[in-house]
Design a protein around this motif. Sequence first.
Motif, PDB file in Angstrom:
ATOM      1  N   ALA A   1     -38.943   5.231  31.141  1.00 58.54           N
ATOM      2  CA  ALA A   1     -37.608   5.857  31.077  1.00 58.54           C
ATOM      3  C   ALA A   1     -37.644   7.168  30.280  1.00 58.54           C
ATOM      4  O   ALA A   1     -36.741   7.454  29.497  1.00 58.54           O
ATOM      5  N   GLY A   2     -38.721   7.936  30.461  1.00 59.78           N
ATOM      6  CA  GLY A   2     -38.842   9.231  29.806  1.00 59.78           C
ATOM      7  C   GLY A   2     -39.295   9.202  28.358  1.00 59.78           C
ATOM      8  O   GLY A   2     -39.447  10.239  27.730  1.00 59.78           O
ATOM      9  N   VAL A   3     -39.527   8.003  27.817  1.00 59.58           N
ATOM     10  CA  VAL A   3     -39.924   7.846  26.411  1.00 59.58           C
ATOM     11  C   VAL A   3     -41.431   7.551  26.356  1.00 59.58           C
ATOM     12  O   VAL A   3     -41.918   6.662  27.060  1.00 59.58           O
ATOM     13  N   PRO A   4     -42.197   8.279  25.515  1.00 62.35           N
ATOM     14  CA  PRO A   4     -43.626   7.999  25.396  1.00 62.35           C
ATOM     15  C   PRO A   4     -43.864   6.635  24.739  1.00 62.35           C
ATOM     16  O   PRO A   4     -43.365   6.383  23.645  1.00 62.35           O
ATOM     17  N   ILE A   5     -44.612   5.756  25.430  1.00 65.69           N
ATOM     18  CA  ILE A   5     -44.851   4.401  24.913  1.00 65.69           C
ATOM     19  C   ILE A   5     -46.322   4.015  24.871  1.00 65.69           C
ATOM     20  O   ILE A   5     -46.677   2.997  24.292  1.00 65.69           O
ATOM     21  N   ALA A   6     -47.197   4.828  25.490  1.00 66.63           N
ATOM     22  CA  ALA A   6     -48.619   4.482  25.552  1.00 66.63           C
ATOM     23  C   ALA A   6     -49.437   5.767  25.554  1.00 66.63           C
ATOM     24  O   ALA A   6     -48.948   6.821  25.977  1.00 66.63           O
ATOM     25  N   ALA A   7     -50.667   5.662  25.092  1.00 72.36           N
ATOM     26  CA  ALA A   7     -51.550   6.830  25.059  1.00 72.36           C
ATOM     27  C   ALA A   7     -53.002   6.374  25.108  1.00 72.36           C
ATOM     28  O   ALA A   7     -53.320   5.226  24.800  1.00 72.36           O
ATOM     29  N   SER A   8     -53.869   7.303  25.484  1.00 73.93           N
ATOM     30  CA  SER A   8     -55.311   7.050  25.484  1.00 73.93           C
ATOM     31  C   SER A   8     -56.019   8.382  25.679  1.00 73.93           C
ATOM     32  O   SER A   8     -55.379   9.414  25.912  1.00 73.93           O
ATOM     33  N   ARG A   9     -57.341   8.309  25.602  1.00 77.64           N
ATOM     34  CA  ARG A   9     -58.141   9.488  25.920  1.00 77.64           C
ATOM     35  C   ARG A   9     -59.420   9.031  26.607  1.00 77.64           C
ATOM     36  O   ARG A   9     -59.872   7.896  26.424  1.00 77.64           O
ATOM     37  N   VAL A  10     -59.984   9.943  27.411  1.00 71.91           N
ATOM     38  CA  VAL A  10     -61.236   9.707  28.118  1.00 71.91           C
ATOM     39  C   VAL A  10     -62.199  10.821  27.751  1.00 71.91           C
ATOM     40  O   VAL A  10     -61.816  11.995  27.734  1.00 71.91           O
ATOM     41  N   ARG A  11     -63.427  10.421  27.454  1.00 65.74           N
ATOM     42  CA  ARG A  11     -64.503  11.405  27.241  1.00 65.74           C
ATOM     43  C   ARG A  11     -65.675  10.998  28.123  1.00 65.74           C
ATOM     44  O   ARG A  11     -65.752   9.873  28.601  1.00 65.74           O
ATOM     45  N   PHE A  12     -66.603  11.929  28.310  1.00 64.37           N
ATOM     46  CA  PHE A  12     -67.797  11.645  29.088  1.00 64.37           C
ATOM     47  C   PHE A  12     -68.993  11.768  28.166  1.00 64.37           C
ATOM     48  O   PHE A  12     -69.252  12.830  27.600  1.00 64.37           O
ATOM     49  N   VAL A  13     -69.690  10.647  27.980  1.00 68.03           N
ATOM     50  CA  VAL A  13     -70.794  10.554  27.036  1.00 68.03           C
ATOM     51  C   VAL A  13     -71.983   9.954  27.776  1.00 68.03           C
ATOM     52  O   VAL A  13     -71.897   8.835  28.301  1.00 68.03           O
ATOM     53  N   ASP A  14     -73.079  10.705  27.823  1.00 68.33           N
ATOM     54  CA  ASP A  14     -74.267  10.282  28.568  1.00 68.33           C
ATOM     55  C   ASP A  14     -73.852   9.985  30.011  1.00 68.33           C
ATOM     56  O   ASP A  14     -73.225  10.802  30.640  1.00 68.33           O
ATOM     57  N   SER A  15     -74.147   8.795  30.514  1.00 65.81           N
ATOM     58  CA  SER A  15     -73.823   8.481  31.913  1.00 65.81           C
ATOM     59  C   SER A  15     -72.534   7.680  32.047  1.00 65.81           C
ATOM     60  O   SER A  15     -72.251   7.113  33.098  1.00 65.81           O
ATOM     61  N   TYR A  16     -71.737   7.629  30.989  1.00 66.97           N
ATOM     62  CA  TYR A  16     -70.518   6.822  30.974  1.00 66.97           C
ATOM     63  C   TYR A  16     -69.263   7.667  30.857  1.00 66.97           C
ATOM     64  O   TYR A  16     -69.249   8.684  30.175  1.00 66.97           O
ATOM     65  N   GLY A  17     -68.208   7.164  31.475  1.00 68.02           N
ATOM     66  CA  GLY A  17     -66.869   7.593  31.110  1.00 68.02           C
ATOM     67  C   GLY A  17     -66.446   6.685  29.977  1.00 68.02           C
ATOM     68  O   GLY A  17     -66.525   5.454  30.096  1.00 68.02           O
TER      69      GLY A  17
END
Length: 141
Positions: A50-66
């Motif tokens: 409903a327009g309100v921020p409720i969750a967050a995360s981040r993705v990085r790429f390290v070696d052969s992994y996301g």
Amino acid sequence: MIIKAVETPQEKEQAYSVRTTVFVDEQHVPPDVEIDEFDKQAIHLIGYEAGVPIAASRVRFVDSYGKLERICVLKDQRGKSHGSRMIQAMEDIISKKGYVKAKLNAQTHAIDFYQRLGYDVVSEEFMDAGIPHVTMTKKLE
């Protein structure tokens, strides 16, 4: 919940606010540990209800992994499958970048959650920011 990649400074601040509420305020992670040097190179995600921020995360790429990191949902929004949907959005980004393996460091209380999503424990328990963790991996389809 609508999940999107952070594109503006305002969205990044909203993601940081959710992370600060969960990790710094609730779990007592030091602020300088929570917001770190890897934030500059990461793809950040924000989830809105409903327009309100409720969750967050981040993705990085390290070696052969996301690498899935800083996954969090505000306390009053947990138990509604928002976390699973954040993980799926992160895995979609990883796959679109051509990676076939995902990795994360899970707080030990969340191991069952990640196992239900197909992740396997691949390390001994270790401490990170004073909280017990294990490394988990998943081969993406």
